[in-house]
Design a protein around this motif. Structure first.
Motif, mmCIF file in Angstrom:
data_model
loop_
_atom_site.group_PDB
_atom_site.id
_atom_site.type_symbol
_atom_site.label_atom_id
_atom_site.label_comp_id
_atom_site.label_asym_id
_atom_site.label_seq_id
_atom_site.Cartn_x
_atom_site.Cartn_y
_atom_site.Cartn_z
ATOM 1 N N GLY A 197 0.832 -1.194 0.000
ATOM 2 C CA GLY A 197 0.000 0.000 0.000
ATOM 3 C C GLY A 197 0.861 1.236 0.000
ATOM 4 O O GLY A 197 2.084 1.158 -0.096
ATOM 5 N N LYS A 199 1.352 4.109 2.208
ATOM 6 C CA LYS A 199 2.152 4.831 3.215
ATOM 7 C C LYS A 199 2.488 4.026 4.453
ATOM 8 O O LYS A 199 1.674 3.253 4.945
ATOM 9 C CB LYS A 199 1.350 6.057 3.671
ATOM 10 C CG LYS A 199 1.165 7.086 2.596
ATOM 11 C CD LYS A 199 0.359 8.204 3.195
ATOM 12 C CE LYS A 199 0.124 9.333 2.222
ATOM 13 N NZ LYS A 199 -0.873 10.247 2.788
ATOM 14 N N ASP A 202 0.166 5.108 7.566
ATOM 15 C CA ASP A 202 -1.142 4.466 7.745
ATOM 16 C C ASP A 202 -1.028 3.138 8.485
ATOM 17 O O ASP A 202 -2.007 2.625 8.999
ATOM 18 C CB ASP A 202 -1.776 4.141 6.372
ATOM 19 C CG ASP A 202 -2.213 5.381 5.629
ATOM 20 O OD1 ASP A 202 -2.348 6.421 6.287
ATOM 21 O OD2 ASP A 202 -2.400 5.295 4.399
ATOM 22 N N LYS A 203 0.176 2.561 8.470
ATOM 23 C CA LYS A 203 0.288 1.174 8.953
ATOM 24 C C LYS A 203 1.300 0.974 10.076
ATOM 25 O O LYS A 203 1.687 -0.151 10.368
ATOM 26 C CB LYS A 203 0.605 0.261 7.758
ATOM 27 C CG LYS A 203 -0.570 0.278 6.780
ATOM 28 C CD LYS A 203 -0.532 -0.601 5.598
ATOM 29 C CE LYS A 203 -1.773 -0.319 4.748
ATOM 30 N NZ LYS A 203 -1.787 -0.929 3.461
ATOM 31 N N GLY A 221 4.981 -2.169 -2.109
ATOM 32 C CA GLY A 221 4.187 -0.951 -2.279
ATOM 33 C C GLY A 221 5.002 0.298 -2.005
ATOM 34 O O GLY A 221 6.206 0.249 -1.759
ATOM 35 N N LEU A 239 7.298 7.855 -4.009
ATOM 36 C CA LEU A 239 6.516 8.241 -2.829
ATOM 37 C C LEU A 239 7.311 7.866 -1.577
ATOM 38 O O LEU A 239 7.681 6.704 -1.388
ATOM 39 C CB LEU A 239 5.193 7.469 -2.856
ATOM 40 C CG LEU A 239 4.263 7.622 -1.668
ATOM 41 C CD1 LEU A 239 3.614 8.999 -1.676
ATOM 42 C CD2 LEU A 239 3.177 6.555 -1.702
ATOM 43 N N VAL A 294 9.691 4.532 -8.050
ATOM 44 C CA VAL A 294 9.443 3.098 -7.825
ATOM 45 C C VAL A 294 7.929 2.875 -7.842
ATOM 46 O O VAL A 294 7.201 3.496 -7.067
ATOM 47 C CB VAL A 294 10.031 2.653 -6.463
ATOM 48 C CG1 VAL A 294 9.588 1.235 -6.132
ATOM 49 C CG2 VAL A 294 11.542 2.760 -6.466
ATOM 50 N N LEU A 295 7.475 1.969 -8.732
ATOM 51 C CA LEU A 295 6.026 1.787 -8.855
ATOM 52 C C LEU A 295 5.583 0.331 -8.707
ATOM 53 O O LEU A 295 4.391 0.031 -8.727
ATOM 54 C CB LEU A 295 5.556 2.378 -10.196
ATOM 55 C CG LEU A 295 5.709 3.912 -10.209
ATOM 56 C CD1 LEU A 295 5.731 4.460 -11.620
ATOM 57 C CD2 LEU A 295 4.613 4.582 -9.398
ATOM 58 N N GLY A 319 -2.594 -4.796 1.495
ATOM 59 C CA GLY A 319 -1.936 -3.736 0.721
ATOM 60 C C GLY A 319 -1.209 -4.257 -0.511
ATOM 61 O O GLY A 319 -0.444 -5.211 -0.424
ATOM 62 N N PRO A 320 -1.441 -3.591 -1.680
ATOM 63 C CA PRO A 320 -0.802 -4.037 -2.927
ATOM 64 C C PRO A 320 0.704 -3.773 -2.951
ATOM 65 O O PRO A 320 1.200 -2.908 -2.240
ATOM 66 C CB PRO A 320 -1.513 -3.207 -3.995
ATOM 67 C CG PRO A 320 -2.025 -2.005 -3.287
ATOM 68 C CD PRO A 320 -2.316 -2.422 -1.877
ATOM 69 N N ASP A 353 -8.103 -2.802 -1.609
ATOM 70 C CA ASP A 353 -7.193 -2.948 -2.744
ATOM 71 C C ASP A 353 -6.649 -4.361 -2.861
ATOM 72 O O ASP A 353 -6.526 -4.892 -3.966
ATOM 73 C CB ASP A 353 -6.014 -1.971 -2.616
ATOM 74 C CG ASP A 353 -6.437 -0.569 -3.019
ATOM 75 O OD1 ASP A 353 -7.178 -0.444 -3.999
ATOM 76 O OD2 ASP A 353 -6.034 0.380 -2.329
HETATM 77 P P1 AMP Z 1 -3.378 1.541 0.794
HETATM 78 O O1 AMP Z 1 -4.766 2.101 0.738
HETATM 79 O O2 AMP Z 1 -2.484 2.223 1.768
HETATM 80 O O3 AMP Z 1 -3.367 0.030 0.915
HETATM 81 O O4 AMP Z 1 -2.720 1.905 -0.608
HETATM 82 C C1 AMP Z 1 -3.172 1.387 -1.822
HETATM 83 C C2 AMP Z 1 -2.631 2.239 -2.927
HETATM 84 O O5 AMP Z 1 -1.215 2.246 -2.867
HETATM 85 C C3 AMP Z 1 -2.996 1.713 -4.306
HETATM 86 O O6 AMP Z 1 -3.886 2.623 -4.910
HETATM 87 C C4 AMP Z 1 -1.670 1.664 -5.038
HETATM 88 O O7 AMP Z 1 -1.730 2.215 -6.343
HETATM 89 C C5 AMP Z 1 -0.759 2.501 -4.171
HETATM 90 N N1 AMP Z 1 0.649 2.128 -4.316
HETATM 91 C C6 AMP Z 1 1.186 0.904 -4.248
HETATM 92 N N2 AMP Z 1 2.499 0.937 -4.511
HETATM 93 C C7 AMP Z 1 2.815 2.215 -4.767
HETATM 94 C C8 AMP Z 1 4.020 2.886 -5.108
HETATM 95 N N3 AMP Z 1 5.172 2.222 -5.242
HETATM 96 N N4 AMP Z 1 3.975 4.220 -5.301
HETATM 97 C C9 AMP Z 1 2.811 4.895 -5.180
HETATM 98 N N5 AMP Z 1 1.640 4.315 -4.845
HETATM 99 C C10 AMP Z 1 1.634 2.987 -4.638
#
Ligand code: AMP
Length: 394
Positions: A197, A199, A202-203, A221, A239, A294-295, A319-320, A353
């Motif tokens: 995810g 940030k 958040d975690k 993430g 980020l 980094v994505l 978290g992705p 997500d």
């Molecule tokens: P969360 O709600 O904190 O689980 O964040 C989910 C979001 O994190 C998704 O919309 C992803 O697109 C975003 N995300 C994941 N990896 C990255 C990254 N490397 N840079 C920016 N955003 C990211």
């Protein structure tokens, strides 16, 4: 103290007020985009109809902030429910007051009525006792089946529970508590946590709690970038949260003390920006350039994380691993979803997500349990007692 389930309570001919999570996504025309949350409530509703209860259904939808917002009406949910149940589901355009009481009191066994969005009243989210008392006037029995809002102390999740004597969980809430309990309370080892995810901020509470409980934590993430930076690596345009770098260092030190294997990405998919997928390339984390963003996690990281996932007996994922919404940056998340699905471990996935990513990878049926909780799932991971569950103790 014990929490009863609807199956432990005599509900025949009783006015049973249910709190569900019908907070479904709507499209611009007001149509329901995804009815998963309605479908997950069906077993409880069907059970109660079968037992001859008089069903009063409540929920919130979106964040109307205490105002009547027609676009956030639950009316479309009543129609969808009626189709899914093949039963009439009445709808009332309010959730408290004499008109609602008259309709509820006239219900016959097996009748179902859905009340309007509880958050159209500003008192709901303030857990106002007067509003809770108004809701309680509609109930002989209170059943909370909204795991997704169990972390909120609102009138329809907590206030009312304190005012109705007969109360308990619905079937979904029971299933969530059993499955999440299996993953967090007494899990089979080794336990692998996958956290991704956007940030770290958040975690943090989740991270702090799981270091004591998990044998391995895999970080992907956007949040991984702050840890990489804390280790002195260049992360370019990625980020990052500067104010979390010290916390990230402390978390990594704590992982060493608790003997938790804390794994960061070894390589990453980078591009000049989120919209520049065609320029994506894989680099080792030590070679991230000042103009790189980094994505996603890279293939070597997928391999390393998969090896840990294969050894797990229990897996928890929230978290992705990257910006999986974009084709160029979805591979890491898709591959981790497949690895979790192929593993023999007991696996639990939670958070909007991650659940979407598992569905996108086509492996939802191969994961042991998919939680309906986002915020509630996170608070469970933080080791907190959910107020909506505590209020059901009798
Ligand atoms: P969360 O709600 O904190 O689980 O964040 C989910 C979001 O994190 C998704 O919309 C992803 O697109 C975003 N995300 C994941 N990896 C990255 C990254 N490397 N840079 C920016 N955003 C990211």
């Amino acid at each position: 103290m014990a929490v009863k389930c609807i199956t432990d309570i005599d509900i025949y001919n009783k006015r049973v007020l249910f709190r569900f999570d019908f907070n479904v996504p709507l499209d611009t025309t007001g149509a329901i985009k995804d009815d998963t949350r309605i479908r997950r409530a069906l077993p409880t509703i069907k059970y109660a109809i079968g037992k001859g209860a008089r069903l009063v259904l409540t929920s919130h939808l979106g964040r109307p902030k205490g105002e009547i917002k027609p676009e956030l009406s639950l009316k479309p949910v009543a129609s969808r429910l009626s189709e899914l149940l093949s039963e009439k589901v009445a709808f009332i355009d309010d959730c408290v007051g004499p008109k609602v009481q008259a309709v509820v009191n006239a219900l016959e066994p097996g009748d179902v009525v859905l009340l309007e969005n509880v958050r159209f009243h500003p008192e709901e989210t303030k857990n106002d006792p007067k509003f809770s008392a108004e809701l309680a006037k509609l109930a002989d029995v209170y059943i909370n089946d909204a795991f997704g809002t169990a972390h909120r102390a609102h009138c329809s999740t907590v206030g009312i529970a304190e005012m109705v004597k007969e109360k308990g969980t619905g079937l979904l809430m029971k299933e969530e508590l059993e499955n999440l309990g299996k993953a967090f309370s007494d899990p089979k080892k080794p336990v692998v946590g996958i956290l991704g995810g956007a940030k770290v901020s958040d975690k943090i509470s989740v991270l702090k709690n799981i270091l004591n409980k998990m044998d391995v934590v895999l970080i992907g993430g956007g949040m991984a970038n702050t840890f990489l930076k804390a280790k002195g690596l260049e992360v370019g345009l990625s980020l990052t949260e500067e104010d979390m770098i010290q916390t990230a260092k402390e978390i990594m030190e704590r992982a060493i003390q608790t003997k938790c294997l804390f794994c960061l990405p070894e390589d990453a998919v980078v591009a000049p920006g989120i919209e520049n997928g065609q320029e994506a390339r894989v680099v080792q984390v030590k070679n991230i350039g000042s103009k790189d963003m980094v994505l996603d996690i890279g293939p070597a990281t997928v391999k390393k994380f998969t090896a840990e996932i294969e050894k797990a007996a229990t897996i928890v994922w929230n978290g992705p691993m990257g910006v999986f919404e974009k084709d160029a940056f979805k591979q890491g998340t898709m591959n981790i979803a497949k690895a979790v699905a192929s593993s023999k471990a007991y696996s639990v996935v939670g958070g909007g997500d991650s659940v979407r990513a598992v569905a996108q990878a086509g492996v939802s049926d191969e994961v042991s349990y998919i939680s309906t909780g986002g915020g509630a799932f996170m608070e469970f991971m933080e080791g907190k007692i959910l107020p909506g569950v505590a209020a059901l103790e009798s």
